[in-house]
Design an enzyme around this catalytic site. Sequence first.
Site, PDB file in Angstrom:
ATOM      1  N   LYS A 180       7.399 -10.835 -12.861  1.00  0.00           N
ATOM      2  CA  LYS A 180       8.007  -9.509 -12.914  1.00  0.00           C
ATOM      3  C   LYS A 180       8.449  -9.174 -11.487  1.00  0.00           C
ATOM      4  CE  LYS A 180       7.723  -5.030 -12.101  1.00  0.00           C
ATOM      5  NZ  LYS A 180       9.067  -5.011 -11.725  1.00  0.00           N
ATOM      6  N   GLY A 233       3.163  -6.333  -2.381  1.00  0.00           N
ATOM      7  CA  GLY A 233       3.808  -5.026  -2.444  1.00  0.00           C
ATOM      8  C   GLY A 233       2.995  -3.999  -1.687  1.00  0.00           C
ATOM      9  N   SER A 234       3.098  -2.766  -2.126  1.00  0.00           N
ATOM     10  CA  SER A 234       2.476  -1.674  -1.379  1.00  0.00           C
ATOM     11  C   SER A 234       0.976  -1.576  -1.664  1.00  0.00           C
ATOM     12  CB  SER A 234       3.162  -0.366  -1.758  1.00  0.00           C
ATOM     13  OG  SER A 234       2.979  -0.128  -3.136  1.00  0.00           O
ATOM     14  N   GLU A 255      -1.258  -9.114  -1.559  1.00  0.00           N
ATOM     15  CA  GLU A 255      -0.734  -9.094  -0.187  1.00  0.00           C
ATOM     16  C   GLU A 255       0.013  -7.784  -0.021  1.00  0.00           C
ATOM     17  OE1 GLU A 255      -1.497 -10.926   2.242  1.00  0.00           O
ATOM     18  OE2 GLU A 255      -2.569 -12.440   1.073  1.00  0.00           O
ATOM     19  N   CYS A 289       7.000  -7.327   5.846  1.00  0.00           N
ATOM     20  CA  CYS A 289       5.608  -6.884   5.954  1.00  0.00           C
ATOM     21  C   CYS A 289       5.042  -7.243   7.319  1.00  0.00           C
ATOM     22  CB  CYS A 289       4.779  -7.496   4.847  1.00  0.00           C
ATOM     23  SG  CYS A 289       4.998  -9.260   4.745  1.00  0.00           S
ATOM     24  N   GLN A 336      14.200   4.106   0.064  1.00  0.00           N
ATOM     25  CA  GLN A 336      13.674   3.531   1.302  1.00  0.00           C
ATOM     26  C   GLN A 336      14.271   4.252   2.516  1.00  0.00           C
ATOM     27  OE1 GLN A 336      11.185   1.441   0.951  1.00  0.00           O
ATOM     28  NE2 GLN A 336      10.913   1.593   3.156  1.00  0.00           N
ATOM     29  N   GLU A 390       2.641   2.566   7.518  1.00  0.00           N
ATOM     30  CA  GLU A 390       3.738   1.600   7.436  1.00  0.00           C
ATOM     31  C   GLU A 390       5.031   2.347   7.115  1.00  0.00           C
ATOM     32  OE1 GLU A 390       3.979  -1.056   3.969  1.00  0.00           O
ATOM     33  OE2 GLU A 390       4.203  -2.694   5.399  1.00  0.00           O
TER      34      GLU A 390
HETATM   35  P1  NAP Z   1       5.714  -1.789  -4.580  1.00  0.00           P
HETATM   36  O1  NAP Z   1       6.383  -0.530  -4.872  1.00  0.00           O
HETATM   37  O2  NAP Z   1       4.236  -1.846  -4.516  1.00  0.00           O
HETATM   38  O3  NAP Z   1       6.242  -2.818  -5.685  1.00  0.00           O
HETATM   39  C1  NAP Z   1       5.856  -4.162  -5.729  1.00  0.00           C
HETATM   40  C2  NAP Z   1       5.953  -4.651  -7.152  1.00  0.00           C
HETATM   41  O4  NAP Z   1       4.957  -4.007  -7.970  1.00  0.00           O
HETATM   42  C3  NAP Z   1       7.296  -4.341  -7.809  1.00  0.00           C
HETATM   43  O5  NAP Z   1       7.654  -5.409  -8.647  1.00  0.00           O
HETATM   44  C4  NAP Z   1       6.973  -3.095  -8.608  1.00  0.00           C
HETATM   45  O6  NAP Z   1       7.868  -2.884  -9.669  1.00  0.00           O
HETATM   46  C5  NAP Z   1       5.585  -3.435  -9.099  1.00  0.00           C
HETATM   47  N1  NAP Z   1       4.793  -2.299  -9.562  1.00  0.00           N
HETATM   48  C6  NAP Z   1       4.969  -0.971  -9.330  1.00  0.00           C
HETATM   49  N2  NAP Z   1       4.022  -0.253  -9.943  1.00  0.00           N
HETATM   50  C7  NAP Z   1       3.207  -1.125 -10.572  1.00  0.00           C
HETATM   51  C8  NAP Z   1       2.025  -0.996 -11.375  1.00  0.00           C
HETATM   52  N3  NAP Z   1       1.478   0.187 -11.628  1.00  0.00           N
HETATM   53  N4  NAP Z   1       1.449  -2.121 -11.867  1.00  0.00           N
HETATM   54  C9  NAP Z   1       1.962  -3.327 -11.595  1.00  0.00           C
HETATM   55  N5  NAP Z   1       3.080  -3.519 -10.852  1.00  0.00           N
HETATM   56  C10 NAP Z   1       3.690  -2.424 -10.343  1.00  0.00           C
HETATM   57  O7  NAP Z   1       6.234  -2.422  -3.206  1.00  0.00           O
HETATM   58  P2  NAP Z   1       7.743  -2.530  -2.741  1.00  0.00           P
HETATM   59  O8  NAP Z   1       8.198  -1.164  -2.395  1.00  0.00           O
HETATM   60  O9  NAP Z   1       8.526  -3.311  -3.716  1.00  0.00           O
HETATM   61  O10 NAP Z   1       7.592  -3.460  -1.444  1.00  0.00           O
HETATM   62  C11 NAP Z   1       7.273  -2.996  -0.165  1.00  0.00           C
HETATM   63  C12 NAP Z   1       5.820  -3.253   0.163  1.00  0.00           C
HETATM   64  O11 NAP Z   1       5.506  -4.626   0.039  1.00  0.00           O
HETATM   65  C13 NAP Z   1       5.458  -2.895   1.581  1.00  0.00           C
HETATM   66  O12 NAP Z   1       4.248  -2.185   1.608  1.00  0.00           O
HETATM   67  C14 NAP Z   1       5.271  -4.234   2.260  1.00  0.00           C
HETATM   68  O13 NAP Z   1       4.422  -4.243   3.374  1.00  0.00           O
HETATM   69  C15 NAP Z   1       4.741  -5.053   1.163  1.00  0.00           C
HETATM   70  N6  NAP Z   1       4.943  -6.477   1.434  1.00  0.00           N
HETATM   71  C16 NAP Z   1       3.847  -7.231   1.777  1.00  0.00           C
HETATM   72  C17 NAP Z   1       3.991  -8.577   2.057  1.00  0.00           C
HETATM   73  C18 NAP Z   1       2.795  -9.422   2.400  1.00  0.00           C
HETATM   74  O14 NAP Z   1       2.875 -10.620   2.233  1.00  0.00           O
HETATM   75  N7  NAP Z   1       1.707  -8.860   2.864  1.00  0.00           N
HETATM   76  C19 NAP Z   1       5.249  -9.164   1.984  1.00  0.00           C
HETATM   77  C20 NAP Z   1       6.346  -8.368   1.648  1.00  0.00           C
HETATM   78  C21 NAP Z   1       6.166  -7.023   1.364  1.00  0.00           C
HETATM   79  P3  NAP Z   1       9.211  -1.994  -9.490  1.00  0.00           P
HETATM   80  O15 NAP Z   1       9.504  -1.867  -8.038  1.00  0.00           O
HETATM   81  O16 NAP Z   1      10.247  -2.765 -10.208  1.00  0.00           O
HETATM   82  O17 NAP Z   1       8.943  -0.693 -10.137  1.00  0.00           O
END
Ligand code: NAP
Length: 487
Positions: A180, A233-234, A255, A289, A336, A390
Amino acid sequence: MTVEIKNRTYKNFINGAWTESLSGEVQKSINPANYDEIVGYVQISTKDEVDQAVSAAKVAQKSWRKLAGSERGAYLYKAADILEKRLDEVAETMTREMGKTLPEAKGETARGVAILRYYAGEGMRKVGDVIPSTDSRALMFTSRVPLGVVGVITPWNFPVAIPIWKMAPALIYGNTVVLKPAQETAVTAAKVIECFEEAGFPAGVVNFVTGSGSVIGPSITENPDVNGITFTGSNGVGKGIGQAALHRGAKYQLEMGGKNPVIVAADADLDLAVEATISGAFRSTGQKCTATSRVIVEESIYETFKEKLVEKTKDITVGNGLQDGIWMGPSASEGQLNTVLSYIEKGKQEGARLVVGGNRLTGGEFDKGFYVEPTIFDNVSSDMTIAQEEIFGPVIALIQVQSIEDALALANDVQYGLSASIFTSNISNMLSFIEDMEAGLVRINAESAGVELQAPFGGMKQSSSHSREQGEAAKEFFTSIKTVFVK
Ligand code: NAP
Ligand code: MG
């Protein structure tokens, strides 16, 4: 260059077939450099599609796990070749869908190819150890077995590399997957899945379902047939996923965010430090990230460093990442952009001094995109919001310190611990940094962003669930150890 059918609708990929969602609804994916441009339409799926995908993955896993590792590897090599052939097209789609510049998108896609080949080779490498038994007539060894079905949930900032660095190891060790991707970059992800399809993976081994994370995310994390969940993700979303997985005893890996510091010591090569800070903080519009967001500088060189940094920042060309000569693209989405602008506002309110940037870019083509200036604050203290949270945008917080000891203490004064850099020519500074910096990735005389696919990657503190991805470390998550005793 591209044979692109504009405004194409992308479907889910379930049990080897591209299918429309039962919801009958699609969502448009737009170009953040020009919001009038539609990159494609993707499905808004429901729980039913997730359940179908998981069922297909469960059935397919029974025979997939029986293949020799080298046979599974052959499929990954094939997917790598196909992605390599389609590199320009996939990279262009990525730039149009989330804004990073074309050279960055090409670099990321090439990395995806390399990751596929790395894990294809893993199919031929060892999966256990022989351990001497206290019974001299017994054979004791470990083996590794797949988890089963793995749910892969990914963000929008690396729409090719992250899905691949999760799916490739999952697959090579005998798991089947349901991906997903972030809805924001689901068109790019669909093209990655097309490469897997063309490589001829058996039906059900690779499945792909798009839709809102808050709707179909829980359908993955709460499905009893999903044995492992790998998430990037977040922090907020990650913690919820961890709780759901823990609740029903599934393995999980998270992560999450970072607030990555760079320390510049008085004895640093300042030109190198400036170059690396600019690249670490502003490449990908600060949306890595591992991006640099705090720059902690020793007092004696603070003014000189700041001057050089500001001068270089003013040279950055911002614009549509598809155009030649553009160094930094837009933020990936309007949401964003607004987050970044609100952090800039907070920085000003809390008393940090804006040195350069700080505004949304307007006029001409900027009016139709989500552009923000590369931004530097000084007079930042560690308790300010912009030094703690962040931002995920092109914003640097400059912090002045009296000593390396103070610098290290401040570097560690956040909830995150993903990556960190120091610029110094002093071996004792380097050793203190290696020893005391609380981060999963510590880099000396190199920018904070920069991950090699053959090395473990992951964070400390709130940046991860303390597991590691990539390289050999991926084996820890995507397999279970079985201890075997034969008498
Ligand atoms: P996000 O909003 O947490 O989304 C990540 C993924 O989770 C998306 O596919 C999102 O779907 C999905 N999601 C949202 N709500 C969910 C739920 N309740 N249950 C399961 N999945 C759910 O993060 P983002 O805004 O896409 O990405 C930015 C973040 O990623 C930043 O915090 C960044 O630091 C982090 N990141 C970390 C790394 C690492 O390796 N540490 C690498 C890259 C990014 P939808 O968006 O389609 O709704
Ligand atoms: Mg999101």
